[in-house]
Design a protein around this motif. Sequence first.
Motif, PDB file in Angstrom:
ATOM      1  N   LEU A 211      15.465 -33.669  27.166  1.00  0.00           N
ATOM      2  CA  LEU A 211      15.730 -33.949  25.761  1.00  0.00           C
ATOM      3  C   LEU A 211      14.464 -34.310  25.006  1.00  0.00           C
ATOM      4  CD1 LEU A 211      19.013 -36.013  26.204  1.00  0.00           C
ATOM      5  CD2 LEU A 211      18.813 -33.622  25.486  1.00  0.00           C
ATOM      6  N   GLU A 212      13.624 -35.153  25.601  1.00  0.00           N
ATOM      7  CA  GLU A 212      12.422 -35.625  24.910  1.00  0.00           C
ATOM      8  C   GLU A 212      11.369 -34.549  24.752  1.00  0.00           C
ATOM      9  OE1 GLU A 212      11.517 -38.939  27.368  1.00  0.00           O
ATOM     10  OE2 GLU A 212      13.149 -40.173  26.551  1.00  0.00           O
ATOM     11  N   SER A 213      11.456 -33.483  25.567  1.00  0.00           N
ATOM     12  CA  SER A 213      10.502 -32.375  25.443  1.00  0.00           C
ATOM     13  C   SER A 213      11.024 -31.272  24.530  1.00  0.00           C
ATOM     14  CB  SER A 213      10.189 -31.793  26.825  1.00  0.00           C
ATOM     15  OG  SER A 213      11.353 -31.230  27.412  1.00  0.00           O
ATOM     16  N   GLY A 214      12.098 -31.542  23.812  1.00  0.00           N
ATOM     17  CA  GLY A 214      12.634 -30.578  22.853  1.00  0.00           C
ATOM     18  C   GLY A 214      13.716 -29.681  23.406  1.00  0.00           C
ATOM     19  N   GLY A 215      14.226 -29.980  24.606  1.00  0.00           N
ATOM     20  CA  GLY A 215      15.304 -29.190  25.181  1.00  0.00           C
ATOM     21  C   GLY A 215      16.580 -29.289  24.362  1.00  0.00           C
ATOM     22  N   ASP A 216      17.427 -28.313  24.501  1.00  0.00           N
ATOM     23  CA  ASP A 216      18.672 -28.244  23.740  1.00  0.00           C
ATOM     24  C   ASP A 216      19.641 -29.338  24.197  1.00  0.00           C
ATOM     25  OD1 ASP A 216      20.968 -27.564  22.414  1.00  0.00           O
ATOM     26  OD2 ASP A 216      21.219 -25.605  23.380  1.00  0.00           O
ATOM     27  N   PRO A 217      20.016 -30.278  23.296  1.00  0.00           N
ATOM     28  CA  PRO A 217      21.008 -31.291  23.691  1.00  0.00           C
ATOM     29  C   PRO A 217      22.327 -30.682  24.134  1.00  0.00           C
ATOM     30  CG  PRO A 217      19.976 -31.871  21.596  1.00  0.00           C
ATOM     31  CD  PRO A 217      19.555 -30.464  21.919  1.00  0.00           C
ATOM     32  N   GLY A 218      22.635 -29.486  23.628  1.00  0.00           N
ATOM     33  CA  GLY A 218      23.883 -28.833  23.989  1.00  0.00           C
ATOM     34  C   GLY A 218      23.949 -28.411  25.440  1.00  0.00           C
ATOM     35  N   GLU A 219      22.808 -28.460  26.149  1.00  0.00           N
ATOM     36  CA  GLU A 219      22.825 -28.154  27.574  1.00  0.00           C
ATOM     37  C   GLU A 219      23.217 -29.364  28.416  1.00  0.00           C
ATOM     38  OE1 GLU A 219      19.128 -26.347  28.708  1.00  0.00           O
ATOM     39  OE2 GLU A 219      19.675 -24.432  27.780  1.00  0.00           O
ATOM     40  N   ILE A 220      23.456 -30.498  27.760  1.00  0.00           N
ATOM     41  CA  ILE A 220      23.982 -31.679  28.440  1.00  0.00           C
ATOM     42  C   ILE A 220      25.418 -31.869  27.975  1.00  0.00           C
ATOM     43  CG2 ILE A 220      23.649 -34.109  28.979  1.00  0.00           C
ATOM     44  CD1 ILE A 220      21.279 -32.274  29.739  1.00  0.00           C
ATOM     45  N   LEU A 221      26.364 -31.624  28.867  1.00  0.00           N
ATOM     46  CA  LEU A 221      27.769 -31.849  28.541  1.00  0.00           C
ATOM     47  C   LEU A 221      28.126 -33.284  28.901  1.00  0.00           C
ATOM     48  CD1 LEU A 221      29.442 -28.576  29.863  1.00  0.00           C
ATOM     49  CD2 LEU A 221      28.485 -29.051  27.598  1.00  0.00           C
ATOM     50  N   LEU A 222      28.866 -33.936  28.026  1.00  0.00           N
ATOM     51  CA  LEU A 222      29.265 -35.326  28.240  1.00  0.00           C
ATOM     52  C   LEU A 222      30.772 -35.431  28.370  1.00  0.00           C
ATOM     53  CD1 LEU A 222      26.987 -37.141  25.621  1.00  0.00           C
ATOM     54  CD2 LEU A 222      26.535 -36.749  28.056  1.00  0.00           C
ATOM     55  N   LEU A 223      31.216 -36.228  29.326  1.00  0.00           N
ATOM     56  CA  LEU A 223      32.612 -36.627  29.430  1.00  0.00           C
ATOM     57  C   LEU A 223      32.736 -37.960  28.703  1.00  0.00           C
ATOM     58  CD1 LEU A 223      35.446 -36.104  30.770  1.00  0.00           C
ATOM     59  CD2 LEU A 223      34.645 -37.607  32.622  1.00  0.00           C
ATOM     60  N   ARG A 224      33.490 -37.964  27.618  1.00  0.00           N
ATOM     61  CA  ARG A 224      33.581 -39.155  26.774  1.00  0.00           C
ATOM     62  C   ARG A 224      34.994 -39.715  26.776  1.00  0.00           C
ATOM     63  NH1 ARG A 224      31.066 -35.297  23.480  1.00  0.00           N
ATOM     64  NH2 ARG A 224      28.928 -35.729  22.757  1.00  0.00           N
ATOM     65  N   ARG A 225      35.056 -41.029  26.589  1.00  0.00           N
ATOM     66  CA  ARG A 225      36.304 -41.715  26.266  1.00  0.00           C
ATOM     67  C   ARG A 225      36.002 -42.478  24.992  1.00  0.00           C
ATOM     68  NH1 ARG A 225      38.824 -45.347  30.840  1.00  0.00           N
ATOM     69  NH2 ARG A 225      36.730 -46.256  30.681  1.00  0.00           N
ATOM     70  N   GLY A 226      36.426 -41.900  23.858  1.00  0.00           N
ATOM     71  CA  GLY A 226      35.972 -42.431  22.579  1.00  0.00           C
ATOM     72  C   GLY A 226      34.472 -42.198  22.454  1.00  0.00           C
ATOM     73  N   ARG A 227      33.706 -43.245  22.149  1.00  0.00           N
ATOM     74  CA  ARG A 227      32.253 -43.136  22.071  1.00  0.00           C
ATOM     75  C   ARG A 227      31.586 -43.416  23.411  1.00  0.00           C
ATOM     76  NH1 ARG A 227      29.800 -40.241  19.412  1.00  0.00           N
ATOM     77  NH2 ARG A 227      27.924 -41.546  19.416  1.00  0.00           N
ATOM     78  N   GLU A 228      32.358 -43.894  24.389  1.00  0.00           N
ATOM     79  CA  GLU A 228      31.795 -44.231  25.691  1.00  0.00           C
ATOM     80  C   GLU A 228      31.502 -42.968  26.496  1.00  0.00           C
ATOM     81  OE1 GLU A 228      33.042 -46.622  29.813  1.00  0.00           O
ATOM     82  OE2 GLU A 228      34.524 -46.213  28.231  1.00  0.00           O
ATOM     83  N   VAL A 229      30.302 -42.864  27.037  1.00  0.00           N
ATOM     84  CA  VAL A 229      29.949 -41.774  27.938  1.00  0.00           C
ATOM     85  C   VAL A 229      30.369 -42.159  29.345  1.00  0.00           C
ATOM     86  CG1 VAL A 229      28.061 -40.446  28.950  1.00  0.00           C
ATOM     87  CG2 VAL A 229      28.031 -40.981  26.504  1.00  0.00           C
ATOM     88  N   CYS A 230      31.227 -41.345  29.952  1.00  0.00           N
ATOM     89  CA  CYS A 230      31.742 -41.614  31.295  1.00  0.00           C
ATOM     90  C   CYS A 230      31.253 -40.612  32.328  1.00  0.00           C
ATOM     91  CB  CYS A 230      33.271 -41.613  31.279  1.00  0.00           C
ATOM     92  SG  CYS A 230      33.994 -42.868  30.215  1.00  0.00           S
TER      93      CYS A 230
END
Length: 320
Positions: A211-230
């Motif tokens: 992410l910090e090197s400019g990579g696509d955030p969309g390549e990180i999928l998140l499992l969320r419960r509300g705003r919480e990242v699980c």
Amino acid sequence: MQKEVSLEPWSERNIPEIAALWNRNFPEAFHVTEFWLMKKTVQDGDLFVPGTLALRGENGIVAAVATKISDGILPEYHRAAWLSSLVTDADCRRRGFGGFLYRRAEAELKKSGVRTVIAGGEMHNFFSGIPEPEPETERFFQSLGFVLNDARHYDLSADVSRIDFDRVGVPMNETPDFVTGPATERDFPEMRRFFDREFPGRWKFEVMRHLESGGDPGEILLLRRGREVCGFCKVHVNHDERNGEFNPQLGKSWGALGPIGISAAVRGRGLGARLLRDALKHLQRGGARNVNIDWTVLKDFYGQFGFQPWRTYLAAYKEL
């Protein structure tokens, strides 16, 4: 060292010869392109140049070794280095070339303060251990002083374009309280808290560096419960045939999945399978065909989703 060979460093000039040597001697599943060999060695800032050498004979390069150091990036790798690759031409084996090259590299690593050498598994690696270990290969590494793991681990692959992941029959948690979706920049603070809490080592480093090197955030999928990242899963689809994966067998539109993990608090509830299913469907929608899941012992778990081993490794290390 015998008189008919001479030492030289790896360079852009001899990469084509080393790639040819590599592809003659490693199984097809491990073949490289010159592009990827250059990118992951000569152009890699972690390459330890004094310990990256080739032996040239009368008819060209007959053996090559590459080592890397990533000192300071993670505490677990303090004073550690990686034996990235070691290859000797089949016609020149049992003449001491491979052992000579390794010991020459090891001496340079030791002078630089390294105290542990790990076989494969560096940040931009070709192998996560000794590739396709056979008894002769294992004996060779043991003769160099390496300690070998008892169990194999694997790279897995599947053509996801041919699988209906809604019909795989794997039990999973379908509760609507949890939602899988791509990360956005506003997720970064919560993601950092998640990784600090759950996966503070290499996985955090790899994802945050992406992410910090400019990579696509969309390549990180998140499992969320509300705003919480699980949970999280890193995915990628490459449609660039010119710069295809280092194993040409994956072909055009190859994909990669992993690492993947969920919070300790929600494990054992079928959410890992749910996140994996969602990630594979995401790769499908992105046009992926052959997808690689690397460096895992969980071949039976992933096998439920159609994945099969295509590369095998054995972990090994040596204390200096």
